[in-house]
Design an enzyme around this catalytic site. Structure first.
Site, PDB file in Angstrom:
ATOM      1  N   GLY A 122      -4.256 -18.397   6.917  1.00 17.85           N
ATOM      2  CA  GLY A 122      -4.692 -17.167   7.561  1.00 17.85           C
ATOM      3  C   GLY A 122      -4.285 -15.888   6.882  1.00 17.85           C
ATOM      4  O   GLY A 122      -4.542 -14.801   7.382  1.00 17.85           O
ATOM      5  N   ARG A 161      -0.441 -12.287 -13.611  1.00 18.39           N
ATOM      6  CA  ARG A 161      -1.864 -11.902 -13.663  1.00 18.39           C
ATOM      7  C   ARG A 161      -2.333 -11.754 -15.100  1.00 18.39           C
ATOM      8  O   ARG A 161      -3.528 -11.863 -15.385  1.00 18.39           O
ATOM      9  CB  ARG A 161      -2.059 -10.583 -12.904  1.00 18.39           C
ATOM     10  CG  ARG A 161      -1.980 -10.758 -11.404  1.00 18.39           C
ATOM     11  CD  ARG A 161      -1.954  -9.453 -10.648  1.00 18.39           C
ATOM     12  NE  ARG A 161      -1.881  -9.739  -9.219  1.00 18.39           N
ATOM     13  CZ  ARG A 161      -1.116  -9.096  -8.351  1.00 18.39           C
ATOM     14  NH1 ARG A 161      -0.357  -8.090  -8.763  1.00 18.39           N
ATOM     15  NH2 ARG A 161      -1.112  -9.432  -7.079  1.00 18.39           N
ATOM     16  N   GLU A 169      -4.273 -15.283  -7.850  1.00 21.55           N
ATOM     17  CA  GLU A 169      -3.252 -14.324  -8.294  1.00 21.55           C
ATOM     18  C   GLU A 169      -3.517 -12.923  -7.726  1.00 21.55           C
ATOM     19  O   GLU A 169      -3.170 -11.906  -8.333  1.00 21.55           O
ATOM     20  CB  GLU A 169      -3.198 -14.251  -9.828  1.00 21.55           C
ATOM     21  CG  GLU A 169      -3.133 -15.577 -10.516  1.00 21.55           C
ATOM     22  CD  GLU A 169      -1.737 -16.066 -10.799  1.00 21.55           C
ATOM     23  OE1 GLU A 169      -0.823 -15.245 -10.928  1.00 21.55           O
ATOM     24  OE2 GLU A 169      -1.550 -17.282 -10.876  1.00 21.55           O
ATOM     25  N   GLU A 198      -1.399 -18.815   2.590  1.00 17.82           N
ATOM     26  CA  GLU A 198      -1.496 -19.641   3.797  1.00 17.82           C
ATOM     27  C   GLU A 198      -2.918 -19.564   4.339  1.00 17.82           C
ATOM     28  O   GLU A 198      -3.698 -18.680   3.943  1.00 17.82           O
ATOM     29  CB  GLU A 198      -0.485 -19.165   4.837  1.00 17.82           C
ATOM     30  CG  GLU A 198       0.955 -19.328   4.377  1.00 17.82           C
ATOM     31  CD  GLU A 198       1.986 -18.909   5.416  1.00 17.82           C
ATOM     32  OE1 GLU A 198       3.182 -19.093   5.160  1.00 17.82           O
ATOM     33  OE2 GLU A 198       1.585 -18.388   6.482  1.00 17.82           O
ATOM     34  N   THR A 227      -6.791 -11.192  -5.213  1.00 20.78           N
ATOM     35  CA  THR A 227      -8.212 -10.920  -5.441  1.00 20.78           C
ATOM     36  C   THR A 227      -8.380  -9.610  -6.213  1.00 20.78           C
ATOM     37  O   THR A 227      -7.485  -8.762  -6.239  1.00 20.78           O
ATOM     38  CB  THR A 227      -8.965 -10.799  -4.111  1.00 20.78           C
ATOM     39  OG1 THR A 227      -8.468  -9.655  -3.399  1.00 20.78           O
ATOM     40  CG2 THR A 227      -8.802 -12.044  -3.253  1.00 20.78           C
TER      41      THR A 227
END
Length: 381
Positions: free
Chosen positions: A130, A244, A364, A128, A366
């Site tokens: 934020g 990942r 996926e 999202e 940081t």
């Protein structure tokens, strides 16, 4: 039983198919669609024709039922052609995985049919505006209303978000419960109250569509709930622990392309009366790149093997994703350096490799998040 590092005959054939597809169908159009910031639908359609699209869907639901090792074998080859174009099927597998993990038989039949009967994509909507990495702090709200959930909120950075037939959306039904108040809903394309806005101006991976998804009183059938209320966070984390690994595979593909392009140029470019490939400084760069490619591939295969064996893979997936993506960025950077001024121009593909693979360090989860996962594993003993 001895360790066997060889691929099966079937895996070798799959590798040949994906490699040929990347060379013939992806690489020739990669620069064009990067410049146009458009999804190459003719490539998506051809991926579907040859069986490389949504191939992780089990055979009983119309897919090939490929395992993680087969997925990463394909991923390296497709990303060699273009990381942006590879992100399209990779992100579709990301959207498929929560349904594989938590969907009922009826849900799998219903949703996977939409993804196998024609060239179609899935998407995964967690981030999202934020809270990109804080997956427990969701603001998108799902309120139960009879036989439906009413969704309100915004998701961003969603690959395939505007093209996808089905989008797995993570939302909170009880914000005070934090991660225990998250659920996962499958939202189908065309649902009223669901709008996708394409994001423009990306540094790289511009052939992959990235979207902001807006939900305004979007009514989603309760029958589209994956698992139970409260299962959403677990579903999301278990998904990412698997997906990942294909990101790592894509990074290996980009790094291998960087190495091949750098070696080719070094043998052609002359300086001081001889090809620069004869200079030790260039040879050392190529050697470092080769070391990175081989190491990252081996560990990515190991993480894939753990997954296929049903063994815990979160730690290995985090290492593979972080190491391979950082190695690939450095390999692309060194390829540009070997090309000199030409490497900075669109005329050669290496500048695009750098722009594209940077995102592999971000999506996926940081690489900072990957280091937290790795550190927790170390500290847990």
């Amino acid at each position: 039983m001895p360790i066997d590092f060889s691929l099966t005959d079937e895996q070798k054939e799959l590798q040949k198919l994906a490699r040929r597809f990347a060379r013939e169908q992806i690489a020739p159009v990669a620069a064009e669609y990067d410049a146009r910031e458009e999804v190459p639908w003719q490539v998506v359609e051809k991926l579907h024709e040859v069986g490389l699209l949504n191939a992780i869907i089990p055979e009983e639901y119309g897919g090939l039922g490929l395992g993680m090792l087969e997925e990463v074998i394909i991923g390296e080859e497709l990303a060699w052609g273009c990381m942006g174009i590879y992100t399209i099927p990779m992100a579709s597998d990301l959207g498929i995985t929560p349904i594989l993990l938590a969907g009922s038989h009826e849900q799998k039949q219903r949703f996977f049919k939409r993804l196998t009967e024609k060239p179609a994509l899935a998407a995964f909507a967690l981030s999202e505006p934020g809270n990109g990495s804080d997956a427990a702090a969701l603001r998108t709200r799902a309120v139960r209303d009879g036989e439906h959930y009413v969704l309100n909120g915004t998701k961003t950075w969603i690959s395939n978000g505007g093209e996808a037939e089905v989008v797995v959306v993570f939302a909170t039904f009880a914000p005070e419960l934090k991660h225990k108040g998250v659920l996962a809903l499958v939202v189908e394309k065309g649902t009223p109250g669901f709008k996708a806005n394409k994001l423009h101006g990306k540094m790289g991976q511009r052939a992959s569509g990235t979207y902001e998804l807006v939900f305004e009183d979007c009514r989603v059938p309760a029958a589209n709930l994956l698992g139970a209320e409260g299962d959403g966070f677990k579903i999301a984390m278990n998904t990412l622990n698997k997906t990942r690994i294909p990101v790592a595979a894509g990074s290996v593909g980009v790094a291998r392309r960087a190495l091949e392009e750098a070696a080719k140029y070094a043998k052609e470019r002359e300086a001081f009366g001889k090809p620069i490939a004869e200079l030790q400084a260039i040879q050392f760069k190529l050697a470092e790149m080769s070391m990175g490619v081989e190491t990252a591939r081996a560990y990515t295969y190991y993480a894939a093997w753990l997954t296929d064996q049903g063994l815990p893979q979160a730690h290995a997936a985090a290492i593979a994703k972080a190491y391979a993506s950082e190695m690939a960025f450095e390999a692309a950077n060194q390829a540009i350096q070997i090309h000199g001024g030409y490497g900075y121009m669109h005329e050669y593909p290496v500048e695009k490799l750098l722009r594209d693979v940077k995102l592999n360090q971000i999506y996926e989860g940081t690489n900072e998040i990957q280091r937290l996962i790795i550190a927790r594993h170390v500290l847990s003993g």
